[in-house]
Design an enzyme around this catalytic site. Structure first.
Site, PDB file in Angstrom:
ATOM      1  N   GLU A 217       3.685   1.165  19.176  1.00 35.61           N
ATOM      2  CA  GLU A 217       2.486   0.651  18.502  1.00 35.61           C
ATOM      3  C   GLU A 217       2.894   0.378  17.059  1.00 35.61           C
ATOM      4  O   GLU A 217       2.934   1.290  16.239  1.00 35.61           O
ATOM      5  CB  GLU A 217       1.360   1.690  18.578  1.00 35.61           C
ATOM      6  CG  GLU A 217       0.908   2.021  19.999  1.00 35.61           C
ATOM      7  CD  GLU A 217       0.038   0.931  20.600  1.00 35.61           C
ATOM      8  OE1 GLU A 217      -0.492   0.099  19.853  1.00 35.61           O
ATOM      9  OE2 GLU A 217      -0.110   0.926  21.841  1.00 35.61           O
ATOM     10  N   CYS A 251      -3.224  -0.625  10.365  1.00 32.06           N
ATOM     11  CA  CYS A 251      -2.270  -1.468  11.086  1.00 32.06           C
ATOM     12  C   CYS A 251      -2.877  -2.806  11.481  1.00 32.06           C
ATOM     13  O   CYS A 251      -2.198  -3.820  11.462  1.00 32.06           O
ATOM     14  CB  CYS A 251      -1.736  -0.746  12.315  1.00 32.06           C
ATOM     15  SG  CYS A 251      -3.034  -0.244  13.445  1.00 32.06           S
TER      16      CYS A 251
HETATM   17  P1  NAD Z   1       7.004   4.823   9.701  1.00 30.93           P
HETATM   18  O1  NAD Z   1       7.601   3.970  10.743  1.00 30.93           O
HETATM   19  O2  NAD Z   1       7.668   4.914   8.376  1.00 30.93           O
HETATM   20  O3  NAD Z   1       6.862   6.336  10.219  1.00 30.93           O
HETATM   21  C1  NAD Z   1       6.334   6.650  11.495  1.00 30.93           C
HETATM   22  C2  NAD Z   1       6.975   7.931  11.997  1.00 30.93           C
HETATM   23  O4  NAD Z   1       8.381   7.749  12.099  1.00 30.93           O
HETATM   24  C3  NAD Z   1       6.744   9.131  11.084  1.00 30.93           C
HETATM   25  O5  NAD Z   1       6.413  10.231  11.895  1.00 30.93           O
HETATM   26  C4  NAD Z   1       8.071   9.305  10.372  1.00 30.93           C
HETATM   27  O6  NAD Z   1       8.354  10.663  10.107  1.00 30.93           O
HETATM   28  C5  NAD Z   1       9.076   8.752  11.361  1.00 30.93           C
HETATM   29  N1  NAD Z   1      10.236   8.126  10.695  1.00 30.93           N
HETATM   30  C6  NAD Z   1      10.258   7.511   9.477  1.00 30.93           C
HETATM   31  N2  NAD Z   1      11.486   7.046   9.200  1.00 30.93           N
HETATM   32  C7  NAD Z   1      12.278   7.374  10.265  1.00 30.93           C
HETATM   33  C8  NAD Z   1      13.649   7.181  10.570  1.00 30.93           C
HETATM   34  N3  NAD Z   1      14.482   6.553   9.731  1.00 30.93           N
HETATM   35  N4  NAD Z   1      14.123   7.660  11.746  1.00 30.93           N
HETATM   36  C9  NAD Z   1      13.300   8.291  12.624  1.00 30.93           C
HETATM   37  N5  NAD Z   1      11.991   8.518  12.359  1.00 30.93           N
HETATM   38  C10 NAD Z   1      11.477   8.064  11.211  1.00 30.93           C
HETATM   39  O7  NAD Z   1       5.495   4.319   9.558  1.00 30.93           O
HETATM   40  P2  NAD Z   1       4.413   4.821   8.530  1.00 30.93           P
HETATM   41  O8  NAD Z   1       4.806   4.365   7.166  1.00 30.93           O
HETATM   42  O9  NAD Z   1       4.107   6.256   8.737  1.00 30.93           O
HETATM   43  O10 NAD Z   1       3.134   4.002   9.028  1.00 30.93           O
HETATM   44  C11 NAD Z   1       2.889   2.692   8.651  1.00 30.93           C
HETATM   45  C12 NAD Z   1       3.306   1.701   9.713  1.00 30.93           C
HETATM   46  O11 NAD Z   1       2.758   2.054  10.956  1.00 30.93           O
HETATM   47  C13 NAD Z   1       2.809   0.296   9.425  1.00 30.93           C
HETATM   48  O12 NAD Z   1       3.803  -0.627   9.765  1.00 30.93           O
HETATM   49  C14 NAD Z   1       1.631   0.157  10.364  1.00 30.93           C
HETATM   50  O13 NAD Z   1       1.297  -1.166  10.707  1.00 30.93           O
HETATM   51  C15 NAD Z   1       2.084   0.938  11.533  1.00 30.93           C
HETATM   52  N6  NAD Z   1       0.958   1.404  12.319  1.00 30.93           N
HETATM   53  C16 NAD Z   1       0.746   0.880  13.556  1.00 30.93           C
HETATM   54  C17 NAD Z   1      -0.353   1.289  14.282  1.00 30.93           C
HETATM   55  C18 NAD Z   1      -0.654   0.740  15.646  1.00 30.93           C
HETATM   56  O14 NAD Z   1      -1.481   1.325  16.315  1.00 30.93           O
HETATM   57  N7  NAD Z   1      -0.028  -0.342  16.078  1.00 30.93           N
HETATM   58  C19 NAD Z   1      -1.218   2.253  13.759  1.00 30.93           C
HETATM   59  C20 NAD Z   1      -0.951   2.768  12.512  1.00 30.93           C
HETATM   60  C21 NAD Z   1       0.149   2.345  11.794  1.00 30.93           C
END
Ligand code: NAD
Length: 462
Positions: A217, A251
């Site tokens: 997602e 998102c």
């Molecule tokens: P992110 O991808 O930075 O982090 C998400 C998760 O991944 C966190 O739990 C984080 O600890 C982990 N993570 C971060 N960097 C990592 C790495 N290098 N290796 C492994 N794991 C890692 O996202 P975010 O900043 O927390 O959230 C924002 C993003 O999420 C935006 O792009 C938004 O559009 C998206 N989002 C999508 C939905 C959906 O339902 N489609 C909902 C909410 C947010």
């Protein structure tokens, strides 16, 4: 005896979750229904803590927190409880005559141990809602909330421990990217990831090593296409509401607007009027307006603003992580503002000569998570829907499709797989095709040595 969880926490915790699943206690309907009830009861008991944590992490008002973070989860829980018995029943399929006597079925079986990873922007909803599908499907769960919403992630852990204890059924692992990478090195039966496209790629790569299925997602740049015949007051009100909901950190939030040139100036003026009515002349003082999650994200957003000229808002204050609702014009389509997902309360407005130009603009870019078309003409709306691809779409409104019970998910770079309603159950289930045959009528024609002609075989098989 030495405790393996303390010695080598992550592999041991994952193994404990796998052992829990193998014990088969998660299989019966009764177990799943009880756990769904327990989750709801624990949420109800901790609502005030959830509100407090969301205020501390994001400055989120209870009026935003309830529908988007809590109410939506209650609705999903209720729906799952009501329909679970039916979802779990093997579904009979029709069977071609050639295969008679016999019957064809699809059985839903739990995939196994699920890893659920969530982001910070709706940290309670996105930390609990995917679990509903996993519980309903009969999986055991390892859940990693976001480190960037520490208050809410702590409450998520409290809610889940209160509901399920800590015996391997639902295990919460707190931590950041490094912890997540340790988790991703383990073998799971399904990974449900909500977050950025960049990390989505990391997750999928790690999953490929074990051939683990993924539901991703992700995010993207969700456009608004506004035609000259749109009701501009309602359009501006809805877009400004959606753009400033959770300070734009949504998102499916509208990323940018493509506006018919005949109405662009009037649209911007309508945005000014509507913003004043939503947050007054000083949005910073409004108790309903959220804050940016971290100073780092605040700096990123301030830098993005240089891709255009602010005609509304533009004020910012890093110390309080405040960023005013902002509308930009004279936007450079090649700037980071138009290349990256904005994920903040900044709306670039670009002028188009007609909706076909807007469609081409969208088609030339990665497929977004949502697309919003504003027009009074149902033909125009259908043309936009037919000629563009996006995870979901709305006509004349925004965001609400996520809570409508429709399956929700992305396409292309905005993700794969879907959830909510029955789609949540399906996301964590394997549909096993089963063909049942009786012992009678064991026709010899199918076995060698073949006595009948190939022509007859051809006729029998159609
Ligand atoms: P992110 O991808 O930075 O982090 C998400 C998760 O991944 C966190 O739990 C984080 O600890 C982990 N993570 C971060 N960097 C990592 C790495 N290098 N290796 C492994 N794991 C890692 O996202 P975010 O900043 O927390 O959230 C924002 C993003 O999420 C935006 O792009 C938004 O559009 C998206 N989002 C999508 C939905 C959906 O339902 N489609 C909902 C909410 C947010």
């Amino acid at each position: 005896m030495r405790d393996p969880v303390r010695l080598n926490p992550i592999p041991a915790l994952v193994e404990r979750a796998r052992t829990y699943f193998r014990s088969e206690v998660t299989r019966p309907l009764q177990f799943r229904l009880e756990r769904l009830r327990a989750l709801e009861a624990s949420m109800r008991a901790h609502e005030q803590q959830v509100f407090g944590a969301l205020k501390a992490d994001l400055g989120k008002s209870p009026h935003e927190a309830y529908p988007a973070e809590i109410g939506l989860v209650y609705a999903d829980l209720k729906h799952a409880r009501k329909h679970l018995k039916q979802w779990m029943k093997p579904a009979r399929q029709s069977l071609p005559l050639t295969f008679w006597p016999g019957s064809a079925w699809q059985y839903s079986e739990p995939l196994g141990t699920a890893l659920v990873i969530s982001p910070w922007n709706y940290p309670f909803q996105l930390g609990t809602s995917p679990l509903i599908g996993a519980i309903a499907a009969g999986c055991s769960i390892v859940h990693k909330p976001s480190e960037l919403a520490p208050h809410t992630s702590a409450v998520v852990e409290t809610v889940l421990k209160h509901a399920f204890g800590d015996d391997g059924y639902v295990t919460v692992v707190q931590g950041g990217a490094e912890t997540n990478q340790q988790l991703l090195a383990e073998r799971f039966d399904v990974i449900f990831f909500t977050g950025s496209t960049r990390v989505g790629q990391i997750v999928m790569e790690a999953a490929a090593k074990h051939l683990t299925p993924v539901i991703l997602e992700l995010g993207g740049k969700s456009p608004c296409l506004i035609d000259a015949d749109a009701d501009l007051a309602v359009t501006a009100r809805r877009i400004m509401w959606a753009k400033t909901y959770n300070a734009g950190q949504t998102c499916v939030g509208p990323d940018y607007a493509l506006v018919h040139r005949e109405v662009k100036d009037r649209f911007i003026e309508a945005c000014r009027v509507e913003l004043a009515s939503l947050y007054g002349s000083e949005p910073k003082q409004s108790p309903d307006y959220a804050r940016i999650i971290t100073p780092r994200h605040h700096q990123r957003l301030v830098a993005l603003m240089s891709g255009g000229r602010a005609v509304i808002g533009g004020q910012h204050d890093e110390a309080s992580k405040y960023l005013a609702p902002t509308v930009l014009v004279d936007v450079d389509p090649a700037s980071p503002l138009m290349r990256e997902e904005i994920f903040g309360p900044i709306l670039p407005v670009l002028e188009v000569k007609d909706m076909d130009e807007a469609i081409e603009f969208v088609r030339a870019r990665p497929k977004p998570l949502a697309l919003y078309a504003f027009t009074s003409s149902s033909q125009t709306a259908e043309r936009i829907l037919a000629r563009t691809s996006s995870g979901g779409a709305m006509v004349n409104d925004l965001l609400l499709h996520v809570a409508s019970g429709l399956p929700f998910g992305g396409v292309g770079q905005s993700g794969m797989g879907a959830y909510h309603g029955k789609a949540s159950f399906d996301a964590f289930s394997h549909r096993k095709s089963v063909l049942k045959k009786p012992f009678f009528m064991d026709l010899k024609v199918r076995y060698p040595p073949y006595k009948v002609s190939l022509d007859l075989f051809r006729k029998l098989l159609g």
